[in-house]
Design a protein around this motif. Structure first.
Motif, PDB file in Angstrom:
ATOM      1  N   ASP A  85       0.836  -1.201   0.000  1.00 35.79           N
ATOM      2  CA  ASP A  85       0.000   0.000   0.000  1.00 35.79           C
ATOM      3  C   ASP A  85       0.876   1.258   0.000  1.00 35.79           C
ATOM      4  O   ASP A  85       0.626   2.206  -0.733  1.00 35.79           O
ATOM      5  CB  ASP A  85      -0.930   0.010   1.217  1.00 35.79           C
ATOM      6  N   GLU A  86       1.918   1.262   0.826  1.00 30.51           N
ATOM      7  CA  GLU A  86       2.799   2.421   0.913  1.00 30.51           C
ATOM      8  C   GLU A  86       3.567   2.655  -0.385  1.00 30.51           C
ATOM      9  O   GLU A  86       3.934   3.778  -0.702  1.00 30.51           O
ATOM     10  CB  GLU A  86       3.757   2.251   2.090  1.00 30.51           C
ATOM     11  N   CYS A  87       3.810   1.584  -1.129  1.00 25.41           N
ATOM     12  CA  CYS A  87       4.524   1.702  -2.412  1.00 25.41           C
ATOM     13  C   CYS A  87       3.583   2.061  -3.562  1.00 25.41           C
ATOM     14  O   CYS A  87       4.051   2.295  -4.681  1.00 25.41           O
ATOM     15  CB  CYS A  87       5.243   0.396  -2.738  1.00 25.41           C
ATOM     16  N   GLY A  88       2.278   2.084  -3.312  1.00 29.02           N
ATOM     17  CA  GLY A  88       1.331   2.384  -4.389  1.00 29.02           C
ATOM     18  C   GLY A  88       1.273   1.284  -5.434  1.00 29.02           C
ATOM     19  O   GLY A  88       1.040   1.541  -6.616  1.00 29.02           O
ATOM     20  N   MET A  89       1.474   0.045  -4.994  1.00 27.29           N
ATOM     21  CA  MET A  89       1.533  -1.074  -5.930  1.00 27.29           C
ATOM     22  C   MET A  89       0.236  -1.265  -6.706  1.00 27.29           C
ATOM     23  O   MET A  89       0.262  -1.508  -7.908  1.00 27.29           O
ATOM     24  CB  MET A  89       1.886  -2.363  -5.201  1.00 27.29           C
ATOM     25  N   ARG A  90      -0.902  -1.156  -6.010  1.00 27.21           N
ATOM     26  CA  ARG A  90      -2.173  -1.394  -6.701  1.00 27.21           C
ATOM     27  C   ARG A  90      -2.327  -0.434  -7.875  1.00 27.21           C
ATOM     28  O   ARG A  90      -2.628  -0.844  -8.991  1.00 27.21           O
ATOM     29  CB  ARG A  90      -3.354  -1.222  -5.740  1.00 27.21           C
ATOM     30  N   GLU A  91      -2.104   0.842  -7.647  1.00 24.39           N
ATOM     31  CA  GLU A  91      -2.248   1.836  -8.710  1.00 24.39           C
ATOM     32  C   GLU A  91      -1.237   1.586  -9.831  1.00 24.39           C
ATOM     33  O   GLU A  91      -1.559   1.687 -11.006  1.00 24.39           O
ATOM     34  CB  GLU A  91      -2.060   3.253  -8.144  1.00 24.39           C
ATOM     35  N   TYR A  92      -0.012   1.251  -9.451  1.00 20.94           N
ATOM     36  CA  TYR A  92       1.055   0.987 -10.415  1.00 20.94           C
ATOM     37  C   TYR A  92       0.659  -0.156 -11.347  1.00 20.94           C
ATOM     38  O   TYR A  92       0.784  -0.059 -12.567  1.00 20.94           O
ATOM     39  CB  TYR A  92       2.342   0.658  -9.664  1.00 20.94           C
ATOM     40  N   LEU A  93       0.193  -1.258 -10.762  1.00 18.07           N
ATOM     41  CA  LEU A  93      -0.159  -2.429 -11.561  1.00 18.07           C
ATOM     42  C   LEU A  93      -1.420  -2.205 -12.385  1.00 18.07           C
ATOM     43  O   LEU A  93      -1.501  -2.661 -13.532  1.00 18.07           O
ATOM     44  CB  LEU A  93      -0.312  -3.656 -10.668  1.00 18.07           C
ATOM     45  N   GLU A  94      -2.402  -1.505 -11.811  1.00 15.52           N
ATOM     46  CA  GLU A  94      -3.635  -1.251 -12.549  1.00 15.52           C
ATOM     47  C   GLU A  94      -3.368  -0.424 -13.805  1.00 15.52           C
ATOM     48  O   GLU A  94      -3.976  -0.658 -14.846  1.00 15.52           O
ATOM     49  CB  GLU A  94      -4.670  -0.578 -11.650  1.00 15.52           C
TER      50      GLU A  94
END
Length: 151
Positions: free
Chosen positions: A114-123
């Motif tokens: 969450d802190e790395c913004g992984m969800r947004e990055y992958l989406e």
């Protein structure tokens, strides 16, 4: 995804007297359970001090312990990836997923991701992420950022 306005929500919470009273009662009950447990363990303070010393030692020598961890993992056939920052973390995850043709992921609770913004990055790269944790999923559906659990 919208940022959670902690100040606004905090003020609203404080103004909600029944909610605040319920929260205070739960917090007090948690503290009383902790104190009761602590009083039943004669070496409680000694154990707390030892745990604090272990934590300080581990953090002071974290580089050594992480290298030892990597060595043990590799001995067991596990791949270890190191990332300098959030961008590199997300890139590594994306490369792994891409190499396996992953298009959809159900993600367990991970504050690091969450802190790395992984969800947004992958989406943005065509990989759908679904939160497995119910609270996180509700926040995801409401376009809210996840938050740390505090109580």
């Amino acid at each position: 995804m919208s940022q959670v306005n902690q100040v606004k929500l905090g003020a609203k919470f404080i103004a909600d007297t029944p909610h605040r009273i319920s929260h205070d009662r739960c917090l007090w009950a948690a503290r009383m359970r902790r104190d009761k447990t602590a009083s039943q363990i004669p070496e409680w303070e000694e154990m707390r001090n030892l745990a604090s010393q272990i934590k300080l030692h581990t953090l002071t020598h974290l580089d050594r312990y992480l290298e030892q961890f990597e060595t043990r993992m590799k001995e067991n056939g596990i791949h270890v990836h190191w990332a300098e920052d959030a961008e590199e973390h997300n890139r590594i995850i994306y490369e792994i997923f891409s190499s396996h043709g992953v298009k959809t992921v159900t993600k367990g609770k991970s504050m690091l991701m969450d802190e790395c913004g992984m969800r947004e990055y992958l989406e943005k790269r065509g990989i759908d992420i679904y939160e497995a944790d119910l609270g996180e999923r509700i926040q995801q559906l409401d376009n809210q950022r996840p938050s740390h659990i505090i109580m």
